[in-house]
Enzyme design. Structure first.
Site, PDB file in Angstrom:
ATOM      1  N   LYS A   1     -94.793 -20.127-103.426  1.00  0.00           N
ATOM      2  CA  LYS A   1     -94.053 -19.722-102.188  1.00  0.00           C
ATOM      3  C   LYS A   1     -94.659 -20.388-101.093  1.00  0.00           C
ATOM      4  O   LYS A   1     -96.003 -20.342-101.031  1.00  0.00           O
ATOM      5  CB  LYS A   1     -93.785 -18.066-102.162  1.00  0.00           C
TER       6      LYS A   1
ATOM      7  N   LYS B   1     -99.947 -10.277-112.651  1.00  0.00           N
ATOM      8  CA  LYS B   1    -100.676  -8.972-112.650  1.00  0.00           C
ATOM      9  C   LYS B   1    -100.589  -8.084-114.079  1.00  0.00           C
ATOM     10  O   LYS B   1     -99.494  -8.237-114.519  1.00  0.00           O
ATOM     11  CB  LYS B   1    -100.319  -7.996-111.463  1.00  0.00           C
TER      12      LYS B   1
ATOM     13  N   LYS C   1     -97.803  -4.544 -93.179  1.00  0.00           N
ATOM     14  CA  LYS C   1     -99.203  -4.682 -92.857  1.00  0.00           C
ATOM     15  C   LYS C   1     -99.575  -3.824 -92.135  1.00  0.00           C
ATOM     16  O   LYS C   1     -98.823  -3.106 -91.290  1.00  0.00           O
ATOM     17  CB  LYS C   1     -99.244  -6.104 -92.428  1.00  0.00           C
TER      18      LYS C   1
ATOM     19  N   HIS D   1     -97.352 -14.887-107.987  1.00  0.00           N
ATOM     20  CA  HIS D   1     -98.417 -14.215-108.577  1.00  0.00           C
ATOM     21  C   HIS D   1     -98.359 -12.840-108.998  1.00  0.00           C
ATOM     22  O   HIS D   1     -99.185 -12.429-109.822  1.00  0.00           O
ATOM     23  CB  HIS D   1     -99.778 -14.566-107.497  1.00  0.00           C
TER      24      HIS D   1
ATOM     25  N   HIS E   1     -92.028 -10.922-104.456  1.00  0.00           N
ATOM     26  CA  HIS E   1     -92.852 -10.262-105.360  1.00  0.00           C
ATOM     27  C   HIS E   1     -91.929  -8.878-105.478  1.00  0.00           C
ATOM     28  O   HIS E   1     -91.977  -8.342-106.640  1.00  0.00           O
ATOM     29  CB  HIS E   1     -94.060  -9.845-104.446  1.00  0.00           C
TER      30      HIS E   1
ATOM     31  N   ASP F   1     -91.673 -13.007 -96.917  1.00  0.00           N
ATOM     32  CA  ASP F   1     -92.893 -13.206 -97.161  1.00  0.00           C
ATOM     33  C   ASP F   1     -93.243 -12.351 -98.445  1.00  0.00           C
ATOM     34  O   ASP F   1     -93.871 -12.674 -99.464  1.00  0.00           O
ATOM     35  CB  ASP F   1     -93.891 -12.742 -96.253  1.00  0.00           C
TER      36      ASP F   1
ATOM     37  N   GLU G   1    -100.405  -3.098 -97.528  1.00  0.00           N
ATOM     38  CA  GLU G   1    -101.597  -3.661 -97.046  1.00  0.00           C
ATOM     39  C   GLU G   1    -102.103  -2.874 -95.856  1.00  0.00           C
ATOM     40  O   GLU G   1    -101.548  -2.592 -94.894  1.00  0.00           O
ATOM     41  CB  GLU G   1    -101.278  -5.174 -96.945  1.00  0.00           C
TER      42      GLU G   1
ATOM     43  N   ARG H   1    -106.926 -34.540 -98.711  1.00  0.00           N
ATOM     44  CA  ARG H   1    -107.247 -35.579 -97.657  1.00  0.00           C
ATOM     45  C   ARG H   1    -108.479 -35.951 -97.324  1.00  0.00           C
ATOM     46  O   ARG H   1    -109.113 -36.987 -96.660  1.00  0.00           O
ATOM     47  CB  ARG H   1    -106.279 -35.139 -96.341  1.00  0.00           C
TER      48      ARG H   1
HETATM   49  C1  BG6 Z   1     -98.779 -13.134-100.530  1.00  0.00           C
HETATM   50  C2  BG6 Z   1     -98.360 -12.955 -99.148  1.00  0.00           C
HETATM   51  O1  BG6 Z   1     -97.746 -13.660-101.387  1.00  0.00           O
HETATM   52  O2  BG6 Z   1     -99.247 -12.046-101.196  1.00  0.00           O
HETATM   53  C3  BG6 Z   1     -99.428 -12.290 -98.262  1.00  0.00           C
HETATM   54  O3  BG6 Z   1     -98.174 -14.083 -98.580  1.00  0.00           O
HETATM   55  C4  BG6 Z   1     -99.864 -10.780 -99.050  1.00  0.00           C
HETATM   56  O4  BG6 Z   1     -99.101 -11.857 -96.802  1.00  0.00           O
HETATM   57  C5  BG6 Z   1    -100.220 -11.105-100.496  1.00  0.00           C
HETATM   58  O5  BG6 Z   1    -100.972 -10.386 -98.232  1.00  0.00           O
HETATM   59  C6  BG6 Z   1    -100.379  -9.925-101.232  1.00  0.00           C
HETATM   60  O6  BG6 Z   1    -100.803 -10.318-102.387  1.00  0.00           O
HETATM   61  P1  BG6 Z   1    -101.779  -9.041-103.220  1.00  0.00           P
HETATM   62  O7  BG6 Z   1    -102.002  -9.789-104.572  1.00  0.00           O
HETATM   63  O8  BG6 Z   1    -103.110  -9.091-102.541  1.00  0.00           O
HETATM   64  O9  BG6 Z   1    -101.090  -7.981-103.324  1.00  0.00           O
END
Ligand code: BG6
Length: 504
Positions: A152, A186, A353, A182, A244, A239, A220, A52
């Site tokens: 996502k 990896k 987290k 993603h 994942h 999330d 994390e 935009r």
């Molecule tokens: C994302 C989540 O999909 O993956 C985040 O929305 C998370 O909350 C992230 O921090 C973690 O990805 P990675 O590759 O850093 O482990």
């Protein structure tokens, strides 16, 4: 820079919607730059950023150059930059305005010949997926040589996920739809396939006769700062776990596919998802733990609690004063897979987290020996373990029991020690390949193995929905844990109920 290990792609145009956003600047463009630097992208490849924001192509390019210098300083090189930046175009576009798509089409006609592959990467909120696809359809930008890439959150439950998928399916066929997780990009995650199916050592015992239990941890240190709005309606289960961690579980637990074709692999993953035992009834309290962090210290720095953070964020709306209004920042589950291979083998999953360390790890705990011939009792001989670390470093450790070197004759002392394989050292990797490089290259090459099929995503939501409904109906609130610790004490108790402990 290394040179491409496979021929460059066909000519292509990738159109990134949300091209000026964080995902595009921080992940997608650096990944495309690295691919180009390493010789993977066709000389006639084009990258069109749409957003935009009113920006000229030149302003956008100079902003991106600053991002690269800061984000990938080791890879940044003036000569390579010049070659890469010649591929970039920027166009202002309002996703809801069909006329803007007509203009986009005009730009694409100027840039390409008729039959070139078009990849529409929707780096936008999912609320725009349907509208963008509709406008692409109306502009006839969804012909056979096109693909659409989405990320996502693909919904927040089964119903909303179906809605998103239905909206896309009106304009793109399933084999044109690439759903990114993603984690599947990896390196070590893909290496799981190699460990399991390119070695004869492990597969014979990769079942309930050889394996006692499996643990998957994605820890994390980050909090939810900057993502309060997203997190307020999401939480760790939706999330991280729905996508994942369940994808990791599928790769650990699936049967050998016939080959690496997209559908062969995805069929096997789907079977695992369908075999997950629903967590319902009293198991909601027995087998799930959810938590939120309170203020504490992570890596020597004091950090705010999640409740304070959300109250500050929400101060203009209804103040959130209790845990009940908050989505969890930590979740741990004890999961069973109801099939022949895995009967009786629990899978302990957890993610959170503001934990003490950032790492992602899969630990396979093998069965103990049946009988000890040593003075140490069999219960005191540590069973073998395989620790597959995905990040921060990519390593595989095999923990093996050994004799402690000594001349003592009366009793042989045993202790577990690790055979330790560092992938970067073993393969002398020059740099770490980002997940998005693998995934973008695969989309450009039309290879869908590392992307999720619609039925997989929906099967995962169906299973997750049991848990969210259970939490609601049993009023199962979050426990709290101090930031910088390993989650609520109830999480420690989760494997303890089965006389097991988390591997830390
Ligand atoms: C994302 C989540 O999909 O993956 C985040 O929305 C998370 O909350 C992230 O921090 C973690 O990805 P990675 O590759 O850093 O482990």
């Amino acid at each position: 820079m290394q040179s491409a290990e496979c021929p460059p792609t066909q000519p292509f145009v990738i159109i990134i919607f949300g091209g000026n956003g964080d995902l595009s600047r921080q992940k997608l463009l650096p990944a495309l730059y690295n691919l180009d630097a390493d010789g993977y992208l066709h000389a006639d490849g084009k990258i069109v950023l749409v957003s935009r924001k009113e920006l000229t192509t030149d302003t956008f390019k100079s902003q991106i150059r600053d991002v690269f210098k800061q984000k990938i300083p080791e890879q940044y090189d003036e000569v390579i930059w010049k070659k890469f930046v010649a591929k970039i175009y920027y166009q202002t576009l309002e996703a809801t305005n069909p006329q803007d798509f007509t203009q986009l089409k005009q730009l694409l006609n100027q840039l390409t010949t008729h039959n070139v592959d078009l990849i529409h990467y929707l780096a936008t909120p999912p609320t725009l997926f349907g509208t963008i696809c509709e406008n692409l359809g109306a502009a006839n930008l969804n012909h056979d040589n096109t693909r659409v890439v989405i990320e996502k959150p693909l919904g927040k439950d089964l119903a909303s996920s179906r809605k998103i998928n239905d909206e896309i399916a009106q304009h793109f066929r399933e084999n044109q739809t690439f759903r990114i997780d993603h984690y599947l990009g990896k390196e070590t995650v893909q290496n799981l396939l190699a460990i399991r199916f390119a070695n004869s050592l492990f597969e014979p015992m990769w079942n309930n006769e050889g394996i006692d239990h499996v643990e998957i941890t994605v820890a994390e240190t980050l909090g939810v700062e900057g993502r309060e709005a997203y997190y307020s309606t999401t939480g760790a289960l939706k999330d991280m776990l729905q996508n994942h961690i369940l994808q990791l579980l599928c790769l650990v637990a699936m049967e050998p596919p016939n080959n690496l074709d997209a559908d062969s692999v995805r069929d096997e993953k789907l079977k695992v998802l369908k075999s997950l035992r629903p967590i319902v009834g009293k198991d909601i309290r027995e087998k799930t733990v959810r938590g939120i962090y309170t203020s504490g210290s992570v890596g020597g720095e004091s950090v705010k609690g999640y409740l304070e953070l959300m109250q500050a964020f929400d101060k203009n709306n209804t103040p959130m004063t209790s845990h009940r209004h908050l989505a969890e920042t930590f979740v741990a589950l004890n999961v069973n897979i109801d099939n022949w291979r895995w009967e009786g083998v629990p899978f302990y999953l957890r993610t959170g987290k503001r934990l003490p360390k950032r790492y992602s790890e899969i630990v396979i705990f093998f069965k103990p020996i049946p009988h000890s011939i040593f003075s140490q009792k069999k219960e005191d001989i540590e069973p073998n373990k395989m620790v597959i670390r995905l990040q921060p470093e990519e390593t595989i450790e095999l923990h093996i029991t050994n004799k402690v070197p000594s001349l003592a004759q009366d009793n042989m002392k045993l202790r577990s020690a690790a055979l330790n394989l560092s992938l970067s050292q073993a393969f002398n990797s020059q740099r770490r390949i980002d997940a998005y490089e693998r995934l973008l290259l695969d989309v450009i090459n039309n290879t869908a193995t590392l992307f999720m099929r619609r039925d997989e995503v929906e099967a995962a939501w169906q299973w997750i929905d049991h848990i969210t409904r259970g939490w609601e109906s049993f009023h199962y609130d979050c426990y709290s844990y101090v930031a910088g610790t390993w989650g609520p004490t109830a999480s420690i108790a989760l494997p303890l109920k089965d006389n097991r402990v988390w591997y830390e």
